[in-house]
Scaffold this motif. Structure first.
Motif, short mmCIF file in Angstrom:
data_model
loop_
_atom_site.label_atom_id
_atom_site.label_comp_id
_atom_site.label_asym_id
_atom_site.label_seq_id
_atom_site.Cartn_x
_atom_site.Cartn_y
_atom_site.Cartn_z
N HIS A 14 -19.90 -22.38 -28.69
CA HIS A 14 -20.79 -21.80 -29.70
C HIS A 14 -20.60 -22.49 -31.05
O HIS A 14 -19.50 -22.44 -31.62
CB HIS A 14 -20.51 -20.31 -29.89
N ALA A 15 -21.67 -23.07 -31.55
CA ALA A 15 -21.66 -23.59 -32.92
C ALA A 15 -21.60 -22.42 -33.89
O ALA A 15 -22.05 -21.32 -33.56
CB ALA A 15 -22.93 -24.40 -33.17
N LYS A 69 -17.15 -26.30 -28.08
CA LYS A 69 -18.08 -26.66 -27.01
C LYS A 69 -18.69 -25.45 -26.32
O LYS A 69 -19.19 -25.55 -25.20
CB LYS A 69 -17.41 -27.60 -26.00
N SER A 115 -16.44 -23.50 -34.93
CA SER A 115 -17.10 -23.41 -33.63
C SER A 115 -16.11 -22.83 -32.63
O SER A 115 -14.89 -22.91 -32.82
CB SER A 115 -17.56 -24.79 -33.15
N ASN A 159 -21.41 -27.97 -31.92
CA ASN A 159 -20.52 -27.06 -31.20
C ASN A 159 -19.07 -27.55 -31.20
O ASN A 159 -18.27 -27.09 -30.40
CB ASN A 159 -21.04 -26.79 -29.78
#
Lengths: 250, 250, 250, 250
Positions: free
Chosen positions: A157-158, A155, A152, A147
């Motif tokens: 969504h990957a 922190k 991305s 993420n």
């Protein structure tokens, strides 16, 4: 008679259905045509990467950097700039203009010479409305947390896949962004929604953000209601370059 | 020691926050890193229009048309085909493969010589899962109903803007499609969702469909639960051409 | 020391995980506790049908009808009114107050003596924001079109089930309504969303409306951006009664 | 002739509009009536709290506890049970039946004698599909973290308001639950959605869950695809009671 569009056969079809007593009378095709208002015309670019006629061009060889960008203090941006290519040097830069919902095209390049690894290699970022980061990173053969890799939503969504090109190659992000709407208490009525296409490959499909990007902690209950905001580009200490940035307000 | 990632200062930070008795103990950055599973790598095309490594190529100069396509009877497609360019001639064609959620790239061209007007000019269509139409039409200086012009979701959603190129020019559609999911009674649990980028310009932004495309009447209560379906290209009597079609299953 | 909440063992747990070099340090339970702001207190009614402390009571035996309601001209409402029960007589009535998002409780009763059938029997309506109708109809053994029966969102969504009580019996609607938000062009950014519980039975589950209620035609491209609106009760020529109406703004 | 519904005037209206050549021919009201299929009839309870005819009754004075419930080992539940009221004593209990989407009615009571505070007072829980907790807690004048109080979706969503009744009083939860659907990789295609009405007051309005309830850490990337699941009631060491539980599958 331009508007006398319906032939006798259509009239008979309508009458016929009614006369035979079907429960739901048959419609005719014209009943589901919507003519007004006329859809506005936009002249597309020569290629899908070139700005269409309604785009605001933010970075191009024809524009001095200071035309559309400032540094963190609102003054002249202090990045290296040549032939419409800006390279991270001092501080962040952000647009003078503010944006709400938009379609954004950005091209970026991580340094050809590989230095560092994980978050330390080719790191920069594009902050939508100044606070929601689409990560820029040299993720070509460079493992980091999923993420936090290129494309991305940092922190949150990957990306669906890693579509990174190699160091020194120009890459494209096509971003569709829907700004959040707020309740009176400052929480999201609807959250920010983001789609990202990286080098032509879909990597974020209309995903919702939880709040402004946070390096530490869970991104929620920290948002404040906000209106339009600038686009900003991050200085993370690596000489990442940008070019051909254009945006269409939606 | 690869995994000994946390410095003494981080440990002290954590301990410090706890010792000072804050209500909510401070997190450290690593707590919001997600490392597994590793994001799969996809090699993007040379340009965003070229197929990435995980795409299924459906139409290209390297492929005979009958490799991936059939006519309405499931037999050899009867369209003109040369150098990877297929032109409408007899019947519709559809893919042998079936698809659910996908990213799709299509290029199309309306005839250089303009004939007819409104729906009679350069008309064809791309049917997602065989039943949901993205309209193909020569909408360059050619007024028709807004929900039936190029890049409309036919009779359901007009495009945001008209980004059509002129007759005889190749145009691109980049389509992101999320297939419907169904309830037991055959109605949508979630409807089909469609994003369309026309010549690089966003024209449909994750809009929901009401049901399969209908020429007459309101598209609802006519859907049946369905799984994957083919991509089909419409013969509407105009010699529209297609090329460079690729799809990525999502 | 009230706030010194974390024991030595918790600190040791945190430190321990870090010291042993796990990729993602273990969190402690307190890190996902959110304490502020305190959730506001509401005193519920004696029964779930009685107004809670934060409700605006619109119809009750303690209130004259003209306190909260007017007729279509903004003047004194001309419905029969006794013991907090209003019965349709002349014209529609609507609230003086305007509402956006809300929770609404309404009780209604169709005439004990059955007259007419289909749409002609016990017909009235509750118009949310004055333009989105929740149908009131005596649908007890009274067949009509499914999207026009009791608890339908008139001509847009049939109820999941028919939970009607018999003629002359008091019935309840509990309605959760989220008002639309608009784009600059007057189309919905988010549509109105409605949940209806009829006599304790869920009949509409957060469904989206397409536009203001229309008796004739497809409800779309007719909406205008609007803010808050009144609640209005329809005179459809049948002596339907209402009582115990309260609303909580969300 | 039952179905000969359309008068000559309607036919003339339709023909007239066509003959006068309007761009979009006028529809008639019947075109937006949907008659089939007939909406199924459900007999509501005497009060909205009583089970309607299509409900599965899970707890009532007419049912022995072991008819619908088991303990954690799938054996006879070991809670105190009298007059249809079950009180926490040994272990958790769960339903033998499995549920997907549903409407659920539950009544619960925290002990009249107040012991403990914060999470230590009147604590129990209702786990939807066995893994998504709606918190049960005596939150009457009992401060705790907002996302852990009564009617919270534990550590995911605080209630909109605190509508708790006092210790020893029976309280109601009316819950509307939409189960998640999954992608092949085990992540949510659509997340669980939950509405909660507490003592008649809306406290959760169709909010999305991030994953199964977690006491420690962020609830994500821990979910596994699952089908239907049981309803389970938690033993948190406090003698909380339950009664009048019924559920309607949606």
């Amino acid at each position: 008679m331009k508007n006398l569009k319906y032939s006798l056969s259509v009239i008979m079809l309508m009458v016929g259905n009614v006369a035979f007593g079907q429960q739901r009378p048959t419609m005719v095709p014209e009943m589901t045509e919507i003519w007004e208002p006329e859809v506005p015309v936009v002249k597309p670019g020569e290629t899908p990467q070139a700005p269409p006629s309604d785009a605001i061009v933010l970075m191009s060889p024809d524009l001095p950097l200071e035309k559309e960008w400032v540094n963190g203090k609102g003054e002249k941006p202090e990045w290296t700039y040549e032939n419409g290519e800006a390279t991270v040097s001092k501080g962040d830069i952000k647009t003078k203009r503010q944006f709400g919902d938009f379609q954004l095209h950005v091209e970026w390049r991580s340094p050809k010479e590989v230095k560092g690894d994980s978050q330390g290699r080719g790191n920069s970022g594009i902050f939508l409305q100044g606070i929601y980061e689409v990560q820029v990173l040299d993720s070509y053969n460079n493992r980091t947390y999923r993420n936090g890799q290129a494309a991305s939503l940092y922190k949150q969504h990957a990306p669906l896949v890693n579509a990174c090109k190699g160091p020194g190659e120009w890459q494209t992000y096509d971003i569709i962004y829907t700004a959040p709407r707020f309740k009176d208490d400052g929480t999201f009525f609807t959250p920010p929604m983001v789609t990202v296409i990286h080098n032509g490959v879909l990597v974020q499909n209309n995903v919702a953000l939880r709040g402004p990007t946070e390096y530490i902690g869970i991104p929620e209950y920290t948002s404040k209601p906000h209106g339009k905001g600038p686009l900003s580009l991050q200085n993370h200490g690596n000489p990442v370059s940008f070019r051909n940035i254009w945006i269409r307000e939606l």
